[in-house]
Each structure stands twice: as structure tokens, then as C-alpha cells.
Design a protein around this motif. Structure first.
Motif, PDB file in Angstrom:
ATOM      1  N   ALA A 158      16.013  -0.254  55.772  1.00 59.16           N
ATOM      2  CA  ALA A 158      16.585  -0.489  57.107  1.00 59.16           C
ATOM      3  C   ALA A 158      18.108  -0.399  57.056  1.00 59.16           C
ATOM      4  N   SER A 159      18.716  -0.875  55.966  1.00 61.22           N
ATOM      5  CA  SER A 159      20.169  -0.764  55.805  1.00 61.22           C
ATOM      6  C   SER A 159      20.599   0.698  55.749  1.00 61.22           C
ATOM      7  N   LYS A 160      19.806   1.521  55.070  1.00 59.91           N
ATOM      8  CA  LYS A 160      20.139   2.944  54.978  1.00 59.91           C
ATOM      9  C   LYS A 160      19.940   3.654  56.318  1.00 59.91           C
ATOM     10  N   THR A 161      18.957   3.195  57.087  1.00 63.14           N
ATOM     11  CA  THR A 161      18.772   3.761  58.418  1.00 63.14           C
ATOM     12  C   THR A 161      19.964   3.444  59.310  1.00 63.14           C
ATOM     13  N   ARG A 162      20.483   2.208  59.218  1.00 57.81           N
ATOM     14  CA  ARG A 162      21.684   1.864  59.991  1.00 57.81           C
ATOM     15  C   ARG A 162      22.864   2.727  59.554  1.00 57.81           C
ATOM     16  N   LEU A 163      22.937   3.031  58.252  1.00 57.06           N
ATOM     17  CA  LEU A 163      23.997   3.917  57.758  1.00 57.06           C
ATOM     18  C   LEU A 163      23.850   5.310  58.354  1.00 57.06           C
ATOM     19  N   ALA A 164      22.615   5.812  58.401  1.00 63.05           N
ATOM     20  CA  ALA A 164      22.375   7.130  58.992  1.00 63.05           C
ATOM     21  C   ALA A 164      22.778   7.150  60.457  1.00 63.05           C
ATOM     22  N   ARG A 165      22.472   6.074  61.178  1.00 64.57           N
ATOM     23  CA  ARG A 165      22.879   5.988  62.592  1.00 64.57           C
ATOM     24  C   ARG A 165      24.395   6.046  62.720  1.00 64.57           C
ATOM     25  N   ALA A 166      25.073   5.324  61.845  1.00 65.80           N
ATOM     26  CA  ALA A 166      26.533   5.292  61.904  1.00 65.80           C
ATOM     27  C   ALA A 166      27.120   6.677  61.630  1.00 65.80           C
ATOM     28  N   TYR A 167      26.581   7.391  60.660  1.00 69.45           N
ATOM     29  CA  TYR A 167      27.046   8.751  60.391  1.00 69.45           C
ATOM     30  C   TYR A 167      26.767   9.664  61.586  1.00 69.45           C
ATOM     31  N   CYS A 168      25.617   9.465  62.207  1.00 72.84           N
ATOM     32  CA  CYS A 168      25.267  10.277  63.377  1.00 72.84           C
ATOM     33  C   CYS A 168      26.278  10.052  64.503  1.00 72.84           C
ATOM     34  N   ASP A 169      26.692   8.800  64.686  1.00 75.28           N
ATOM     35  CA  ASP A 169      27.628   8.461  65.759  1.00 75.28           C
ATOM     36  C   ASP A 169      28.976   9.146  65.599  1.00 75.28           C
ATOM     37  N   ILE A 170      29.386   9.407  64.361  1.00 74.88           N
ATOM     38  CA  ILE A 170      30.699  10.045  64.159  1.00 74.88           C
ATOM     39  C   ILE A 170      30.553  11.555  63.975  1.00 74.88           C
ATOM     40  N   GLY A 171      29.356  12.072  64.220  1.00 74.42           N
ATOM     41  CA  GLY A 171      29.160  13.512  64.203  1.00 74.42           C
ATOM     42  C   GLY A 171      28.733  14.111  62.888  1.00 74.42           C
ATOM     43  N   GLN A 172      28.509  13.294  61.865  1.00 80.10           N
ATOM     44  CA  GLN A 172      28.069  13.818  60.567  1.00 80.10           C
ATOM     45  C   GLN A 172      26.535  13.838  60.531  1.00 80.10           C
ATOM     46  N   VAL A 173      25.977  14.707  61.380  1.00 81.85           N
ATOM     47  CA  VAL A 173      24.530  14.697  61.574  1.00 81.85           C
ATOM     48  C   VAL A 173      23.776  15.261  60.368  1.00 81.85           C
ATOM     49  N   ASP A 174      24.374  16.187  59.645  1.00 79.50           N
ATOM     50  CA  ASP A 174      23.698  16.722  58.462  1.00 79.50           C
ATOM     51  C   ASP A 174      23.514  15.636  57.400  1.00 79.50           C
ATOM     52  N   LEU A 175      24.554  14.842  57.192  1.00 79.73           N
ATOM     53  CA  LEU A 175      24.455  13.746  56.233  1.00 79.73           C
ATOM     54  C   LEU A 175      23.464  12.692  56.728  1.00 79.73           C
ATOM     55  N   ALA A 176      23.494  12.413  58.019  1.00 81.33           N
ATOM     56  CA  ALA A 176      22.550  11.454  58.600  1.00 81.33           C
ATOM     57  C   ALA A 176      21.116  11.927  58.410  1.00 81.33           C
ATOM     58  N   GLU A 177      20.899  13.228  58.620  1.00 76.47           N
ATOM     59  CA  GLU A 177      19.551  13.782  58.429  1.00 76.47           C
ATOM     60  C   GLU A 177      19.103  13.651  56.979  1.00 76.47           C
ATOM     61  N   GLN A 178      19.994  13.966  56.050  1.00 81.46           N
ATOM     62  CA  GLN A 178      19.663  13.874  54.620  1.00 81.46           C
ATOM     63  C   GLN A 178      19.265  12.444  54.246  1.00 81.46           C
ATOM     64  N   ILE A 179      20.070  11.478  54.682  1.00 85.12           N
ATOM     65  CA  ILE A 179      19.778  10.077  54.376  1.00 85.12           C
ATOM     66  C   ILE A 179      18.436   9.671  54.967  1.00 85.12           C
ATOM     67  N   GLN A 180      18.195  10.067  56.205  1.00 80.28           N
ATOM     68  CA  GLN A 180      16.981   9.604  56.869  1.00 80.28           C
ATOM     69  C   GLN A 180      15.727  10.271  56.315  1.00 80.28           C
ATOM     70  N   ARG A 181      15.823  11.505  55.889  1.00 76.94           N
ATOM     71  CA  ARG A 181      14.669  12.140  55.240  1.00 76.94           C
ATOM     72  C   ARG A 181      14.347  11.427  53.916  1.00 76.94           C
ATOM     73  N   GLU A 182      15.387  11.028  53.192  1.00 77.35           N
ATOM     74  CA  GLU A 182      15.174  10.292  51.943  1.00 77.35           C
ATOM     75  C   GLU A 182      14.543   8.932  52.224  1.00 77.35           C
ATOM     76  N   VAL A 183      14.980   8.279  53.288  1.00 79.85           N
ATOM     77  CA  VAL A 183      14.408   6.986  53.671  1.00 79.85           C
ATOM     78  C   VAL A 183      12.920   7.115  53.969  1.00 79.85           C
TER      79      VAL A 183
END
Length: 202
Positions: free
Chosen positions: A35-60
Motif C-alpha cells: 500500500a505504501s508503494k501504491t501511494r508512491l505510484a500515485r504521487a509520481y503520477c500526480d507530478i507527471g512521471q506516469v511511466d515510473l508510476a506504471e512500473q511501480i504499480q505493475r511490480e506491486v
């Protein structure tokens, strides 16, 4: 989450990064760690780093799939987040498939009124919209509004956003009477509480 809602995305990202760094994976339950990593992915998504957010969330999600928590609410919320990320990147078909799967699993495991169910249907409606299927988008949007009217206060920001989006869909579908009805609902919400203008234009 409060930082994100207040538009303080950089501060939210810093807090999420600190939370992940200080999480002892041997001491914290798996679902809380992910859940902590999902919140991190959301935060990256909010600042426009959607590729990194996608990578984190697929790993989650892969970590969840290797565990016994495959239908946990946090896992389904994470799947909806991945669908949301893909929808934002124009990958509408995969976003729709993930959202539909999350909706089906949430309805079966947690019930139709669980917040994750409404989130899944909301992303599904946007994915249909992106694919040009306005009729399905409108239908799913109506379903979201019905669920939210049971779960949320009438001036909740998410409800205002959903009404605004639904009005736009009706307008594009040339159903002008329905579009006007939604415009009036949003206008009344702003008159009741001027701060409602913020979610209305997001």
C-alpha cells in the motif's frame, strides 16, 4: 492523501518516498508495505512521471499475485490505479480490461457499495470515453453516480467531478437536455459552496 487533494504533489511525493524508505519489509505486513508503494505510484503520477508510476504499480500487483491477498481491497485499489495510469497514457483497451476485472472482483469479494468498485467503474467509463464509445461511457458514468449518491455527501469533490464529466459526455452525445441538467446540478453545488468550483474544473 490530504497533500495530494490540496495540490501539494511534491510534498506528497517526498512523504511517500520517506514512508517507503523507512518501511521494514520484515516487520510490516505485506499489504501495508505494498500500500505504501501504491501511494508512491500515485504521487509520481500526480507530478507527471506516469511511466515510473506504471512500473511501480505493475511490480506491486505482481507481488500481490504471488501472495494469498489476490482479492484484498488494497490489491484491487492498486489494479484500479494501474488502469487509471494506462487510461492517462491512451492505453484505453488495457485500462478497460483491468477496470472491468477489478469491478467484477470487488463486487464479488467486497460488495457493490465498496469505494473501490465506484473507482473501477469511473476509470472504465473514462476508458470507454477514450475509445469513442460514448454510450457505454455514459452508462457506466450513471452507475458511478448512483453508487456515489449512496456513499458520499452531495458536495464531495469526487461527486462534483463525476457530475461535470457526465454532463460533458451528454453534451458530446448531443443529448443537450441531460447535459443542461448536469450543468445545473454543478452550478447549484457551486452556489451552495463556492469551493466546489475547484473539483468542477479539474
Amino acid at each position: 492523501d490530504l497533500l495530494r487533494w490540496n495540490g501539494e504533489s511534491e510534498d506528497a511525493l517526498a512523504l511517500a518516498l520517506e514512508n517507503v524508505r523507512h518501511t521494514d519489509v520484515d516487520q510490516v505486513p505485506l499489504v501495508d508495505n505494498l500500500a505504501s508503494k501504491t501511494r508512491l505510484a500515485r504521487a509520481y503520477c500526480d507530478i507527471g512521471q506516469v511511466d515510473l508510476a506504471e512500473q511501480i504499480q505493475r511490480e506491486v500487483l505482481a507481488r500481490y499475485d504471488d501472495s494469498s491477498h489476490n482479492n484484498h481491497a488494497f490489491r484491487l485499489a492498486g489494479q484500479v490505479l494501474l488502469a487509471e495510469i494506462l487510461e492517462s497514457k491512451g492505453m484505453f483497451r488495457e485500462a478497460a480490461d483491468l477496470s472491468q476485472d477489478a469491478e467484477d472482483k470487488c463486487s464479488a469479494a467486497l460488495g457493490d457499495l465498496h469505494p473501490v468498485n465506484a473507482d473501477a467503474i469511473r476509470v472504465l467509463a473514462r476508458a470507454y470515453d477514450g475509445m469513442g464509445d460514448l454510450e457505454k461511457a455514459i452508462s457506466r458514468g450513471e452507475h458511478v453516480e448512483l453508487l456515489n449518491s449512496r456513499n458520499l455527501p452531495k458536495d464531495h469533490p469526487i461527486l462534483i467531478q463525476d457530475m461535470t464529466m457526465q454532463g460533458i459526455r451528454y453534451y458530446r452525445h448531443q443529448n443537450y437536455d441531460q447535459a443542461r441538467e448536469y450543468y445545473q446540478k454543478v452550478e447549484e453545488a457551486v452556489q451552495r459552496k463556492p469551493a466546489n468550483a475547484v473539483p468542477a474544473v479539474r
